[in-house]
Design an enzyme around this catalytic site. Structure first.
Site, short mmCIF file in Angstrom:
data_model
loop_
_atom_site.label_atom_id
_atom_site.label_comp_id
_atom_site.label_asym_id
_atom_site.label_seq_id
_atom_site.Cartn_x
_atom_site.Cartn_y
_atom_site.Cartn_z
N ARG A 106 0.84 -1.20 0.00
CA ARG A 106 0.00 0.00 0.00
C ARG A 106 0.87 1.25 0.00
O ARG A 106 0.56 2.24 -0.66
CB ARG A 106 -0.95 -0.01 1.20
CG ARG A 106 -1.99 1.10 1.11
CD ARG A 106 -3.07 0.97 2.16
NE ARG A 106 -2.53 1.07 3.51
CZ ARG A 106 -3.23 0.85 4.62
NH1 ARG A 106 -4.50 0.52 4.54
NH2 ARG A 106 -2.66 0.96 5.81
N LYS A 151 -2.58 6.76 1.55
CA LYS A 151 -2.33 7.11 2.95
C LYS A 151 -1.31 8.25 3.00
O LYS A 151 -0.12 8.04 3.25
CB LYS A 151 -1.86 5.88 3.72
CG LYS A 151 -2.15 5.98 5.22
CD LYS A 151 -2.11 4.62 5.86
CE LYS A 151 -2.09 4.70 7.38
NZ LYS A 151 -3.24 5.38 7.97
N GLU A 184 -15.89 7.13 5.40
CA GLU A 184 -15.17 6.55 6.53
C GLU A 184 -15.01 7.60 7.61
O GLU A 184 -15.59 8.68 7.52
CB GLU A 184 -13.82 5.98 6.08
CG GLU A 184 -12.89 6.97 5.42
CD GLU A 184 -11.55 6.33 5.03
OE1 GLU A 184 -11.10 5.40 5.70
OE2 GLU A 184 -10.95 6.82 4.07
#
Ligand code: PLP
Ligand code: COI
Length: 341
Positions: free
Chosen positions: A82, A184, A220
């Site tokens: 990721r 991220k 989220e």
């Protein structure tokens, strides 16, 4: 090895300066050799890209002491992958998976005394991060970078521990369509800080962010994905291009399907359908699985039947299996557990 003298049961989710961290530098198109250092402070030029244009991506994972006394990490290869995807999107060179895993192993081994003992409810949180270091004044990517990884022992992310959370539907957006919500990058978290402070000042534990385009779909929170359970005991996972693909969420989907035989559906979820779910939770490395008892949408209270006292029964089963795998009391699928010590 003697453990540090900390009150492990009550350390909260806070930064403790541990003994060693990993650092590697990227220059002239190549990564130099990474090494451990005792120095926690970083000296940067005033015009470093990270300080002016926020070129940064990071990861979060944990090391656990298992019931039989080993120290393990959970799917660190997924964090490496990721981070590589986040770095690509942010125009940064990522460390190889091998380098990432080496950094994890070295930092955990060097800080073994900081890994909380089994049964304390605490774990060692690992924070790998990558940022642009050279001076850049025109808006463009850096050409020099640092990859670092530090660790800190942590307890539960939410102050109430396992008590169900109360969330509010935010009036602010976290991520734009076609933006950076799926990577991220620290800039996403900067975006959420004002909303976080306002929500806390009003007595809420967290924000529920909606999709920015229609403001009708559930995305989220600032630091975790959602998972819902229908009244028929099926798991529903919100799908969106602007939420972070949580490794905890992807793992619990497999656990629910393969170990519990549950039906799992990943699809867009609207705010309007929340009153029809039986259970709700937040999932992530820091959040693990944290129950949500109530969502407040501008004065309208949506109370989940699982209540405000404890986690609902379906999420509890998933939680027990997932944390059992991390603590070595339940056998995990092949390749999920990396034993370090
Ligand atoms: N969503 C956001 C915004 C996060 O910061 C995190 C934490 O990493 C997650 C979801 C959960 O992801 P993971 O389970 O990989 O930790
Ligand atoms: C994590 O769960 O690792 C995160 O990055 C979330 C953050 C809010 C601590």
């Amino acid at each position: 090895m003697e453990k540090k003298n900390l009150d492990w049961e009550h350390i909260g989710f806070n930064y403790h300066k541990t003994d060693y961290r990993y650092v590697a530098e990227y220059k002239d198109g190549v990564w130099g050799e990474g090494k451990l250092t005792g120095e926690a402070d970083i000296v940067l030029n005033e015009c470093a890209n990270i300080l002016q244009y926020s070129q940064q991506v990071f990861e979060g994972l944990k090391a656990y002491t298992t019931a039989d006394g080993h120290i393990v990490t959970f799917r660190p290869d997924q964090n490496a992958k990721r981070m590589a995807g986040s770095a690509r999107f942010m125009e940064m060179p990522a460390p190889s998976e091998e380098m990432f895993l080496e950094a994890v192993d070295q930092v955990v081994r060097a800080n073994a005394a900081w890994v909380p003992p089994y049964g304390t409810g605490a774990t060692l949180y690992l924070r790998p991060y990558l940022f642009g270091t050279n001076p850049v004044i025109g808006v463009k990517p850096a050409s020099e970078f640092q990859f670092r990884l530090f660790c800190t022992p942590v307890g539960p992310y939410f102050r109430g521990g396992a008590k169900p959370l109360t969330l509010c539907v935010s009036d602010y957006d976290r991520a734009a369509p076609h933006g950076t919500g799926h990577v991220k990058a620290s800039l996403n978290y900067a975006m959420s800080l004002h909303a976080y402070v306002e929500a806390h000042a009003r007595g809420y534990d967290e924000n529920l962010f909606l999709d920015a385009a229609s403001r009708t779909m559930v995305e989220e929170t600032g630091g975790a994905n959602f998972v819902f359970v229908t009244k028929d005991g099926e798991l529903v996972i919100p799908q969106s291009d602007s939420i972070l693909p949580s490794i905890t969420r992807r793992s619990l989907v497999e656990v629910a399907r393969d170990y519990l035989g549950l039906t799992v559906t990943e699809r867009p979820v609207s705010l309007a359908e929340l009153p029809y779910f039986a259970e709700a939770g937040l999932c992530g490395t820091a959040a693990v699985i944290s129950p949500v008892g109530k969502v407040v949408d501008h004065g309208r209270e949506i109370c989940f039947p699982s209540g405000m006292e404890k986690m609902g029964p379906v999420l509890q089963q998933v939680y027990d299996l997932l944390t059992g795998m991390q603590m070595g009391t339940v056998e995990a699928p092949a390749g999920w557990i990396r034993t370090i010590l």
